[in-house]
Each structure stands twice: as structure tokens, then as C-alpha cells.
Design a protein around this motif. Structure first.
Motif, PDB file in Angstrom:
ATOM      1  N   UNK A 148     -11.237  -4.992   5.917  1.00  0.00           N
ATOM      2  CA  UNK A 148     -10.507  -4.389   4.591  1.00  0.00           C
ATOM      3  C   UNK A 148      -9.028  -4.174   5.764  1.00  0.00           C
ATOM      4  N   UNK A 149      -7.797  -3.954   4.549  1.00  0.00           N
ATOM      5  CA  UNK A 149      -7.121  -3.906   5.226  1.00  0.00           C
ATOM      6  C   UNK A 149      -6.453  -3.219   4.632  1.00  0.00           C
ATOM      7  N   UNK A 150      -7.086  -2.798   3.450  1.00  0.00           N
ATOM      8  CA  UNK A 150      -6.115  -1.075   2.373  1.00  0.00           C
ATOM      9  C   UNK A 150      -5.570  -0.496   3.278  1.00  0.00           C
ATOM     10  N   UNK A 151      -6.161   0.527   4.054  1.00  0.00           N
ATOM     11  CA  UNK A 151      -6.024   1.699   4.938  1.00  0.00           C
ATOM     12  C   UNK A 151      -4.684   1.103   5.586  1.00  0.00           C
ATOM     13  N   UNK A 152      -4.327   0.546   6.097  1.00  0.00           N
ATOM     14  CA  UNK A 152      -2.732  -0.390   7.074  1.00  0.00           C
ATOM     15  C   UNK A 152      -2.171  -0.866   6.080  1.00  0.00           C
ATOM     16  N   UNK A 153      -2.497  -1.033   4.471  1.00  0.00           N
ATOM     17  CA  UNK A 153      -1.125  -1.260   3.301  1.00  0.00           C
ATOM     18  C   UNK A 153      -1.110  -0.991   2.855  1.00  0.00           C
ATOM     19  N   UNK A 154      -1.452   0.839   3.277  1.00  0.00           N
ATOM     20  CA  UNK A 154      -0.980   2.015   1.900  1.00  0.00           C
ATOM     21  C   UNK A 154      -2.018   2.191   0.771  1.00  0.00           C
ATOM     22  N   UNK A 155      -3.465   2.075   1.109  1.00  0.00           N
ATOM     23  CA  UNK A 155      -4.275   2.615   0.090  1.00  0.00           C
ATOM     24  C   UNK A 155      -4.960   3.293   0.403  1.00  0.00           C
ATOM     25  N   UNK A 156      -4.626   4.403   0.454  1.00  0.00           N
ATOM     26  CA  UNK A 156      -5.277   5.571   1.241  1.00  0.00           C
ATOM     27  C   UNK A 156      -7.221   6.013   0.883  1.00  0.00           C
ATOM     28  N   UNK A 157      -7.536   5.696  -0.668  1.00  0.00           N
ATOM     29  CA  UNK A 157      -8.179   5.795  -1.312  1.00  0.00           C
ATOM     30  C   UNK A 157      -9.751   5.560  -0.935  1.00  0.00           C
ATOM     31  N   UNK A 158     -10.588   5.619  -0.390  1.00  0.00           N
ATOM     32  CA  UNK A 158     -11.445   5.353   0.836  1.00  0.00           C
ATOM     33  C   UNK A 158     -12.864   4.121  -0.420  1.00  0.00           C
TER      34      UNK A 158
END
Length: 242
Positions: A148-158
Motif C-alpha cells: 500500500x503506497x499511500x504514505x510514500x505518495x504523500x497521502x498521510x491519512x492512515x
């Protein structure tokens, strides 16, 4: 039991503070070092393998990546299960992807939900459908770790990571990997995600890794961190030869 059964069993019933630690070999020699050290399974890092082959991360042709994984698996002679980071699947149809993975002898794989081509996050429902196809083809022969790549793509919402993870678990993923998740959100991820969670870490002491386990990590991988550390050590040795 088969190696894939052994690998699944390693993820089950782990107590908090006792994560499965999976070193990432980048070539045959490093794989043998980790097996000799007593680790029960290995997980190759795409970036580390890329560096060993002379490529930047994400630029290894699939033929070379699968060949490198096969050498790593062969080097440990079936002593432990090996999972392979095969990035976003290289655009291969699920059937071909699974066949080529199994030909290497690997029993698991890591699949990303951002595109190698443009770096963008994929639509989570489309990714879940694709993962379901991979699962259908593979049956129980492959342990599927869905990144799940959200955090490394700038999406900080868990919550966004949890939404994707739930879709992937429902599609048949054995484990999810919210790469780049800050340590402080691990309890929230643990509470919101059913099943094993992979957490990335740098080279660290056993106590630090156990702390990640207590926060929610089922298993811990290191990306290219171990290969980078080994390269730094070799650089120091080389400097001393002058």
C-alpha cells in the motif's frame, strides 16, 4: 508441509513484540549469509537486487529480475522459503506473472499499488480486482503481500491506507504492506486491518524490531537497507586498501 505452507505458518499466531524478521538478500552470497545466521525465511528487495545488477530501482527488466530471484532461491537449496519483490508485476498478465514467479522457486511475492511507469497510485478497486485474478491463478501456491503506497505518495491519512488494505485482503492478499507508515500510526493500522501487516525498517537492534512488533507489525522487512549497509562497509574496506 511445503515451503509456502511453512511461510504462511510463520505469519500466524505471532505474539505482540515477536515479529517475523525477513532479511532481504540481493544476491546468492547474501542469501546464504542470512540462512547461515538462522533466519527462517527471506524476502528479496527490488531496489537491492537492482543495485546488484547495475540498475536503478524500478528499471530492472523482468527477465533479469526473475533470473536474479531464481539464483537466490537456488543458493539456499530449499532450506527456507523465499518471497520476491516483483514491483508492480511488470504489466504481465496474472497467469504469466504467477508462472514466472513459481519458475524461480519463490513461494511469495510483493506487489505494489503504484505504477512503475508513472509512479502514480493505482485505483484501489482496480488493483483489488487484479490481485484477485493473481490469487485465482496462484491458488495457495503463492503468499501474496500487497503493498500500500499511500504514505510514500504523500497521502498521510492512515484511513486511506486502511481502505486500500481492506480491499486487498478481501481480494485474497495474505499480508499488506503500508510502506512508509510512520511508527506512531502503526496501532491505528493494526486496529483497522485484518491479517498480517508488513512494516519496513532500517537495520536495527532486536529490541527496536520487537518494539515495532508491539506496535502492530506482524513481519518486518528492510527494503534495500541491508544492501546499502553492506556497500558502505565494503567502501570502508576499499578505502583502507589504498
Amino acid at each position: 508441509m511445503s515451503l509456502v505452507d511453512d511461510f504462511r505458518a510463520l505469519h500466524r499466531g505471532r505474539a505482540p513484540g515477536d515479529p517475523l524478521v525477513l532479511p532481504g538478500p540481493w544476491d546468492a552470497a547474501s542469501a546464504r549469509v542470512f540462512v547461515d545466521a538462522g533466519f527462517p525465511a527471506l524476502a528479496t528487495p527490488s531496489a537491492g537486487v537492482a543495485a546488484s545488477l547495475g540498475y536503478a530501482d524500478g528499471e530492472v527488466p523482468p527477465d533479469e529480475m526473475f533470473a536474479a530471484v531464481a539464483r537466490i532461491v537456488r543458493s539456499v537449496s530449499g532450506a527456507v522459503p523465499v518471497s520476491a519483490d516483483i514491483e508492480d508485476g511488470y504489466g504481465l498478465p496474472p497467469k504469466e506473472l504467477v508462472e514466472r514467479l513459481l519458475e524461480t522457486g519463490a513461494v511469495g511475492c510483493n506487489l505494489e499499488d503504484s505504477s512503475n511507469a508513472n509512479g502514480a497510485l493505482k485505483d484501489p478497486r482496480e488493483q483489488a480486482e487484479w490481485l484477485a485474478e493473481v490469487r485465482s491463478v496462484a491458488g495457495g501456491a503463492v503468499f501474496l503481500n500487497a503493498r500500500v503506497d499511500t504514505f510514500i505518495k504523500g497521502v498521510s491519512d492512515p484511513g486511506r491506507a486502511i481502505e486500500r488494505a481492506r480491499l486487498y485482503v478481501a481480494a485474497g492478499a495474505d499480508c499488506v504492506y503500508p510502506i512508509g507508515a510512520p511508527q506512531e500510526v502503526l496501532p491505528e493500522l493494526r486496529a483497522g486491518i485484518k491479517g498480517p501487516i508488513n512494516v519496513g525498517a532500517g537495520p536495527a537492534s532486536g529490541s527496536a524490531l520487537r518494539e515495532l512488533g508491539a506496535l502492530g507489525a506482524t513481519r518486518i522487512t528492510f527494503g534495500p537497507g541491508l544492501q546499502i549497509r553492506a556497500t558502505e562497509a565494503l567502501r570502508e574496506i576499499a578505502a583502507g586498501l589504498g
